[in-house]
Write an enzyme that holds these catalytic residues in place. Structure first.
Site, short mmCIF file in Angstrom:
data_model
loop_
_atom_site.label_atom_id
_atom_site.label_comp_id
_atom_site.label_asym_id
_atom_site.label_seq_id
_atom_site.Cartn_x
_atom_site.Cartn_y
_atom_site.Cartn_z
N HIS A 1 -46.84 -44.77 -24.24
CA HIS A 1 -46.23 -44.47 -25.54
C HIS A 1 -46.68 -43.10 -26.07
O HIS A 1 -47.74 -42.59 -25.70
CB HIS A 1 -46.61 -45.56 -26.55
CG HIS A 1 -48.10 -45.63 -26.79
ND1 HIS A 1 -48.75 -44.79 -27.66
CD2 HIS A 1 -49.05 -46.40 -26.24
CE1 HIS A 1 -50.04 -45.06 -27.65
NE2 HIS A 1 -50.26 -46.03 -26.80
N HIS B 1 -48.93 -48.86 -22.18
CA HIS B 1 -50.14 -48.31 -22.82
C HIS B 1 -51.11 -47.72 -21.80
O HIS B 1 -51.05 -48.05 -20.61
CB HIS B 1 -50.83 -49.42 -23.60
CG HIS B 1 -49.90 -50.06 -24.57
ND1 HIS B 1 -49.85 -49.69 -25.89
CD2 HIS B 1 -48.95 -51.01 -24.40
CE1 HIS B 1 -48.89 -50.40 -26.50
NE2 HIS B 1 -48.34 -51.20 -25.61
N GLU C 1 -51.52 -53.24 -24.64
CA GLU C 1 -52.79 -52.53 -24.43
C GLU C 1 -53.90 -53.56 -24.24
O GLU C 1 -53.76 -54.72 -24.69
CB GLU C 1 -53.06 -51.64 -25.66
CG GLU C 1 -54.32 -50.77 -25.58
CD GLU C 1 -54.41 -49.91 -24.32
OE1 GLU C 1 -54.59 -50.49 -23.22
OE2 GLU C 1 -54.32 -48.68 -24.43
N ARG D 1 -45.28 -49.31 -30.73
CA ARG D 1 -45.41 -47.93 -30.24
C ARG D 1 -44.77 -47.76 -28.86
O ARG D 1 -44.21 -46.71 -28.55
CB ARG D 1 -46.87 -47.46 -30.27
CG ARG D 1 -47.89 -48.30 -29.50
CD ARG D 1 -49.31 -47.85 -29.88
NE ARG D 1 -50.40 -48.45 -29.14
CZ ARG D 1 -50.98 -49.63 -29.42
NH1 ARG D 1 -50.54 -50.34 -30.43
NH2 ARG D 1 -52.01 -50.06 -28.71
#
Ligand SMILES: O=C(O)[C@@H](CO)OP(=O)(O)O
Length: 313
Positions: free
Chosen positions: A68, A241, A171, A117
């Site tokens: 991202h 991520h 993440e 994100r």
């Protein structure tokens, strides 16, 4: 019914629901591998399914990985993990730039984490795509969500790209570091300790996930859901991520737990892999909108591109 057809196209995916800011370099410790991509002319697409057929026959597929763009907590230097923070303006621009770099590569399916994100990055990147297909998030959380998001036109479905969101691609969970400032944490616990939490393979931060634990879910998801799509000839983009992608790259590039320590992913830099003969070949990062290195990388992809060009003449 119509949803079922759209969802069938997804195969197995349907059933479940710091490259360091280093430009186009992938850094492994001291060694800096320059990511080379060959300049070829942009490709256009025929208005029918023949390109899909051709690609299937070539039994090769492209895999695009994008971390991202910069988030509001990246900007503040805070541990983020599974906290759902949106992009900064710079992050938005990075996502758009990433989209320009991959605008020539046909994308059949998109996977993102469940975090905004990554989803913003995928959507913003796709605004730049030449094919102008519409990325549509699939809602499989319950029967009603499936029913209420049906599409009733086959033509419209053909002009769509299914987007699967999966928390397995999130993440790593940063435990009690989430929300803490990275510099202040290093000052408090020592630089070495914090580096160990951030980059060691098997040492988790307090009450969080180690990279190994993150890999267990992210790589399992990749193998069970994404790899079958690639093996069936579909081109896939994953927006995720730093650490979930590090673990997937570890799998793709067969890195050891020592080697992965030095792998850093930049925000918003797309990475391209080709799956060919069951093997993943790292192609690097397409450097600009006029590059579609994927077509020049292997003989059969070059042939595929040639056929597309001929059809358009
Ligand atoms: O804070 C986080 O969630 C991650 C990614 O930004 O940080 P780190 O680089 O320490 O893994």
């Amino acid at each position: 019914m119509a949803t079922a057809v759209f969802h069938q196209a997804l195969g197995t995916a349907q059933s479940h629901q710091h490259l360091q800011n280093s430009g186009s370099h992938l850094e492994f410790g001291n060694a800096s591998l320059k990511l080379i991509s060959k300049v070829v002319q942009p490709v256009s697409y025929p208005p029918n399914n023949s390109s899909d057929e051709l690609r299937k026959k070539s039994s090769e597929a492209a895999l695009i990985l994008i971390r991202h763009g910069e988030s509001l907590w990246n900007e503040k230097n805070l541990f983020t993990g599974c906290v759902d923070v949106p992009l900064t303006k710079k992050g938005v621009e990075e996502a758009i730039e990433a989209g320009k770099r991959i605008s020539n590569i046909p994308v059949d399916m998109i996977y993102t984490s469940a975090l905004i994100r990554a989803q913003m990055t995928a959507m913003l990147a796709m605004t730049q795509h030449r094919r102008k297909k519409v990325p549509i998030i699939l809602h499989n959380e319950n029967e009603q969500a499936r029913e209420w998001s049906q599409i009733f036109s086959e033509d419209t479905k053909k002009q769509s790209i299914p987007v699967v969101t999966a928390s397995q691609l999130n993440e790593r969970m940063y435990g009690e570091l989430q929300g803490l400032n990275k510099q202040e944490t290093a000052d408090r616990f020592g630089k070495e300790k914090v580096h160990e939490w951030r980059r060691s393979y098997d040492i988790p931060p307090p009450n969080g996930e180690s990279l190994e634990m993150c890999a267990e879910r992210a790589v399992a998801y990749f193998k069970d859901h994404i790899e079958p799509q690639l093996l069936s000839g579909k081109n896939v983009m994953i927006a995720a991520h730093g650490n979930s992608l590090r673990s997937i790259i570890m799998y793709l590039d067969k890195l050891t737990s020592q080697e992965v320590i030095n792998l850093e992913l930049s925000t918003g830099i797309p990475m391209l892999y080709i799956l060919k003969g069951g093997k993943f070949i790292r192609r690097g990062s397409p450097a600009g909108p006029t590059e579609a290195g994927v077509y020049a990388y292997t003989r059969s992809l070059a042939l595929y591109r040639q056929k597309l060009d001929d059809m358009l003449r």
